[in-house]
Design a protein around this motif. Structure first.
Motif, mmCIF file in Angstrom:
data_model
loop_
_atom_site.group_PDB
_atom_site.id
_atom_site.type_symbol
_atom_site.label_atom_id
_atom_site.label_comp_id
_atom_site.label_asym_id
_atom_site.label_seq_id
_atom_site.Cartn_x
_atom_site.Cartn_y
_atom_site.Cartn_z
ATOM 1 N N ALA A 19 -26.964 -6.174 13.754
ATOM 2 C CA ALA A 19 -26.823 -6.692 12.395
ATOM 3 C C ALA A 19 -25.366 -6.655 11.949
ATOM 4 N N SER A 20 -24.960 -7.679 11.213
ATOM 5 C CA SER A 20 -23.631 -7.695 10.597
ATOM 6 C C SER A 20 -23.700 -6.953 9.264
ATOM 7 N N VAL A 21 -22.720 -6.127 8.989
ATOM 8 C CA VAL A 21 -22.711 -5.323 7.765
ATOM 9 C C VAL A 21 -21.320 -5.383 7.140
ATOM 10 N N PHE A 22 -21.277 -5.100 5.822
ATOM 11 C CA PHE A 22 -20.002 -4.944 5.130
ATOM 12 C C PHE A 22 -19.496 -3.531 5.366
ATOM 13 N N GLU A 23 -18.227 -3.429 5.746
ATOM 14 C CA GLU A 23 -17.605 -2.132 5.925
ATOM 15 C C GLU A 23 -16.481 -1.974 4.915
ATOM 16 N N SER A 24 -16.484 -0.866 4.218
ATOM 17 C CA SER A 24 -15.382 -0.542 3.324
ATOM 18 C C SER A 24 -14.438 0.365 4.086
ATOM 19 N N ALA A 25 -13.301 -0.178 4.478
ATOM 20 C CA ALA A 25 -12.340 0.570 5.283
ATOM 21 C C ALA A 25 -10.965 0.440 4.643
ATOM 22 N N SER A 26 -10.088 1.386 4.923
ATOM 23 C CA SER A 26 -8.739 1.348 4.372
ATOM 24 C C SER A 26 -7.785 2.040 5.322
ATOM 25 N N GLY A 27 -6.513 1.649 5.209
ATOM 26 C CA GLY A 27 -5.520 2.235 6.093
ATOM 27 C C GLY A 27 -5.634 1.667 7.495
ATOM 28 N N PRO A 28 -4.922 2.245 8.462
ATOM 29 C CA PRO A 28 -4.983 1.787 9.853
ATOM 30 C C PRO A 28 -6.280 2.224 10.510
ATOM 31 N N ASP A 29 -7.319 1.390 10.416
ATOM 32 C CA ASP A 29 -8.643 1.799 10.878
ATOM 33 C C ASP A 29 -8.940 1.329 12.295
ATOM 34 N N TRP A 30 -8.383 0.166 12.680
ATOM 35 C CA TRP A 30 -8.614 -0.308 14.041
ATOM 36 C C TRP A 30 -7.886 0.594 15.035
ATOM 37 N N VAL A 31 -8.410 0.687 16.246
ATOM 38 C CA VAL A 31 -7.809 1.550 17.262
ATOM 39 C C VAL A 31 -6.353 1.156 17.518
ATOM 40 N N MET A 32 -6.072 -0.145 17.618
ATOM 41 C CA MET A 32 -4.710 -0.597 17.877
ATOM 42 C C MET A 32 -3.790 -0.262 16.712
ATOM 43 N N ASP A 33 -4.310 -0.364 15.480
ATOM 44 C CA ASP A 33 -3.498 -0.009 14.317
ATOM 45 C C ASP A 33 -3.140 1.470 14.330
ATOM 46 N N ARG A 34 -4.119 2.315 14.641
ATOM 47 C CA ARG A 34 -3.855 3.756 14.684
ATOM 48 C C ARG A 34 -2.873 4.089 15.809
ATOM 49 N N PHE A 35 -3.033 3.413 16.942
ATOM 50 C CA PHE A 35 -2.122 3.636 18.064
ATOM 51 C C PHE A 35 -0.699 3.218 17.688
ATOM 52 N N LEU A 36 -0.579 2.079 17.022
ATOM 53 C CA LEU A 36 0.733 1.575 16.624
ATOM 54 C C LEU A 36 1.395 2.512 15.628
ATOM 55 N N LYS A 37 0.631 2.983 14.650
ATOM 56 C CA LYS A 37 1.204 3.866 13.633
ATOM 57 C C LYS A 37 1.593 5.212 14.238
ATOM 58 N N ARG A 38 0.752 5.763 15.088
ATOM 59 C CA ARG A 38 1.071 7.053 15.699
ATOM 60 C C ARG A 38 2.275 6.929 16.634
ATOM 61 N N SER A 39 2.365 5.841 17.377
ATOM 62 C CA SER A 39 3.509 5.628 18.251
ATOM 63 C C SER A 39 4.796 5.524 17.434
ATOM 64 N N PHE A 40 4.711 4.810 16.323
ATOM 65 C CA PHE A 40 5.869 4.680 15.438
ATOM 66 C C PHE A 40 6.273 6.041 14.876
ATOM 67 N N ASP A 41 5.281 6.830 14.465
ATOM 68 C CA ASP A 41 5.562 8.171 13.932
ATOM 69 C C ASP A 41 6.285 9.035 14.962
ATOM 70 N N LEU A 42 5.759 9.065 16.180
ATOM 71 C CA LEU A 42 6.356 9.905 17.220
ATOM 72 C C LEU A 42 7.760 9.432 17.576
ATOM 73 N N PHE A 43 7.932 8.129 17.686
ATOM 74 C CA PHE A 43 9.250 7.596 18.047
ATOM 75 C C PHE A 43 10.282 7.914 16.974
ATOM 76 N N VAL A 44 9.945 7.631 15.704
ATOM 77 C CA VAL A 44 10.900 7.850 14.610
ATOM 78 C C VAL A 44 11.181 9.339 14.427
ATOM 79 N N ALA A 45 10.115 10.165 14.462
ATOM 80 C CA ALA A 45 10.296 11.604 14.255
ATOM 81 C C ALA A 45 11.140 12.215 15.371
ATOM 82 N N ALA A 46 10.866 11.842 16.628
ATOM 83 C CA ALA A 46 11.624 12.395 17.751
ATOM 84 C C ALA A 46 13.072 11.906 17.726
ATOM 85 N N ALA A 47 13.264 10.599 17.477
ATOM 86 C CA ALA A 47 14.620 10.052 17.456
ATOM 87 C C ALA A 47 15.427 10.635 16.296
ATOM 88 N N ALA A 48 14.799 10.691 15.106
ATOM 89 C CA ALA A 48 15.503 11.240 13.942
ATOM 90 C C ALA A 48 15.797 12.723 14.139
#
Length: 473
Positions: free
Chosen positions: A267-296
């Motif tokens: 069944a198709s359903v409505f999902e109320s989601a917010s922020g980086p919810d997709w796996v790729m979005d979470r991966f992208l945000k975490r990668s960005f966090d680690l890169f910026v934090a380590a470099a800085a």
């Protein structure tokens, strides 16, 4: 009673019947123009690089064919991403950065194809960099001009599209005002019908007949949850026409802003989601966090060590100040900061202007945001993100708990070193209800409208915007 409540001019059936959908031709024009721009700009980059650096053109590889392939890949990606679907003014939301991502992805696919075919070694790295440097700004400029031209043409009436018919169910108040708030394309609304609960089925039959003459492409239903039976019946009747049926439960507008279609089983359903919810979005945000934090952390290590020494030499006490704050999903986390107050004076009270507890070194650290640098280690540890709602002390959240709606929803994402509220001047002391509510509203806006590009924008504003340094004391 069947009543139109649309305050703007409604096109007659004759006028609508004479109109036709120009969007297919416009989309084709957009796609071909951008593909031509990509092909020409990359070929000119190839010519400029080789003639300038090498004084001649190579005969080992056909750069004309490479540029054509790149343009075709770019066009296919944009079409697959529905970047040329012209549904009113809203069609161009995020169009600029989506186009940039499409071009970058086209380059990736091109390199992969050349690697598989064994021709990648013949592809000059200098040419690649030159093409990238010229094609990206060209693509951005061409798309910006096309967006402006298409929107100007729409507003001037040079092109039209099938419109929308709106059905307003009983108990929905001020539908015209609501529609104006939701959409900037009021001219595409063909008719607004206000339904009367006493005779709703006969009204729907009349609307079904009239809607065919309007030649609309969508029917929007505004309703409350109390009208679900009538909405179900209306959808069943309207499904006889080849139109998109759009359902908008008015009472859930805040949640619908960040909703999507998901699946539960078959069944198709409505999902109320917010922020980086997709796996790729979470991966992208975490990668960005680690890169910026380590470099800085590496780049700023001399500054961090110097600040630590100044704190130690200027006043007694530890270099770091540790405080328990709310993190993701309301989980308590230990947030690190450089100590800016006299040891033993950091009671459960926010710093105020000219606060006597703040040391001379601490005042400079606060005004320049340097006191937040140890939170880079919070980011690496996974407690925080580079961008997100600023974490509040547990006692601070408890002050406003129950007074501000959806306060804890700030914790649906990881807290950040900087955030949308902070770059808009909403940092520092939140000693009043209004200050706290304004901060929460900005944080929720960030959560509901998250994108990787939005994170990059906030990082840039944190460094260069004057508002980022307001109320820092």
């Amino acid at each position: 009673m069947l009543q139109s409540t649309f305050s703007g001019p409604v096109a007659s059936s004759k006028e609508i019947g004479q109109s036709h959908d120009d969007r297919l031709a416009l989309a084709a024009m957009l796609a071909l123009t951008e593909m031509a721009a990509v092909a020409v700009s990359t070929y000119l980059a190839f010519l400029a690089y080789h003639l300038t650096v090498w004084g001649g053109l190579p005969d080992t590889i056909s750069y004309g064919w490479i540029c054509t392939q790149l343009a075709l890949m770019y066009g296919i990606i944009c079409l697959a991403d529905r970047q040329y679907d012209l549904h009113g003014a809203e069609w161009n939301r995020q169009a600029l950065h989506r186009g940039v991502l499409a071009l970058a992805l086209a380059f990736v696919f091109l390199l992969a194809l050349m690697f598989i075919s064994g021709t990648v070694l013949s592809y000059s790295r200098g040419t690649f960099l030159a093409q990238l440097a010229i094609a990206l700004p060209t693509q951005i400029m061409i798309r910006a001009l096309l967006l402006h031209a298409i929107e100007a043409g729409r507003k001037s009436g040079r092109w039209t599209s099938p419109g929308v018919v709106v059905l307003v169910f009983p108990d929905v108040e001020k539908p015209t005002l609501l529609l104006e708030q939701l959409s900037s394309t009021q001219d595409e609304i063909r008719q607004v019908y206000r339904l009367d609960s006493t005779n709703i089925w006969l009204q729907l039959q009349t609307i079904l007949r009239d809607t065919r003459t309007h030649q609309c492409e969508a029917v929007l239903l505004l309703f409350h949850s109390d009208n679900m039976d009538a909405v179900t019946r209306a959808v069943d009747m309207l499904s006889e026409m080849p139109v998109r049926i759009q359902l908008l439960p008015v009472g859930m507008l805040n949640f619908m802003r960040c909703s999507r279609i998901g699946c539960f089983g078959h069944a198709s359903v409505f999902e109320s989601a917010s922020g980086p919810d997709w796996v790729m979005d979470r991966f992208l945000k975490r990668s960005f966090d680690l890169f910026v934090a380590a470099a800085a952390g590496l780049l700023l290590m001399p500054l961090i060590l110097m600040v630590a020494a100044l704190i130690k030499l200027s006043s007694r006490g530890p270099v770091l100040f540790k405080q328990t704050r709310h993190g993701y999903n309301n989980k308590p986390i230990t947030v690190l900061k450089f100590r800016t107050m006299v040891a033993g004076q950091a009671i459960a009270r926010q710093a105020t202007r000219d606060d006597p507890r703040v040391t001379r070194v601490g005042r400079i650290l606060r005004r320049t945001n340097i006191d937040e640098l140890p939170q880079l280690f919070n980011v690496i540890r996974g407690d925080m993100s580079i961008v997100g709602p600023r974490p509040h002390a547990v006692w601070h959240n408890q002050m406003f708990e129950g007074q501000i709606a959806r306060l804890s929803r700030r914790h649906n994402v990881k807290p950040g070193i900087t955030g949308w509220a902070q770059v808009n001047g909403l940092r520092g002391e939140t000693d009043t209800f209004e200050k706290m509510r304004a901060r929460v509203e900005h944080d929720l806006y960030y959560i509901d409208n998250w994108s990787f590009g939005f994170d990059l924008k906030i990082v840039v504003m944190t460094i260069f915007s004057k508002k980022s340094y307001e109320n820092a004391y």
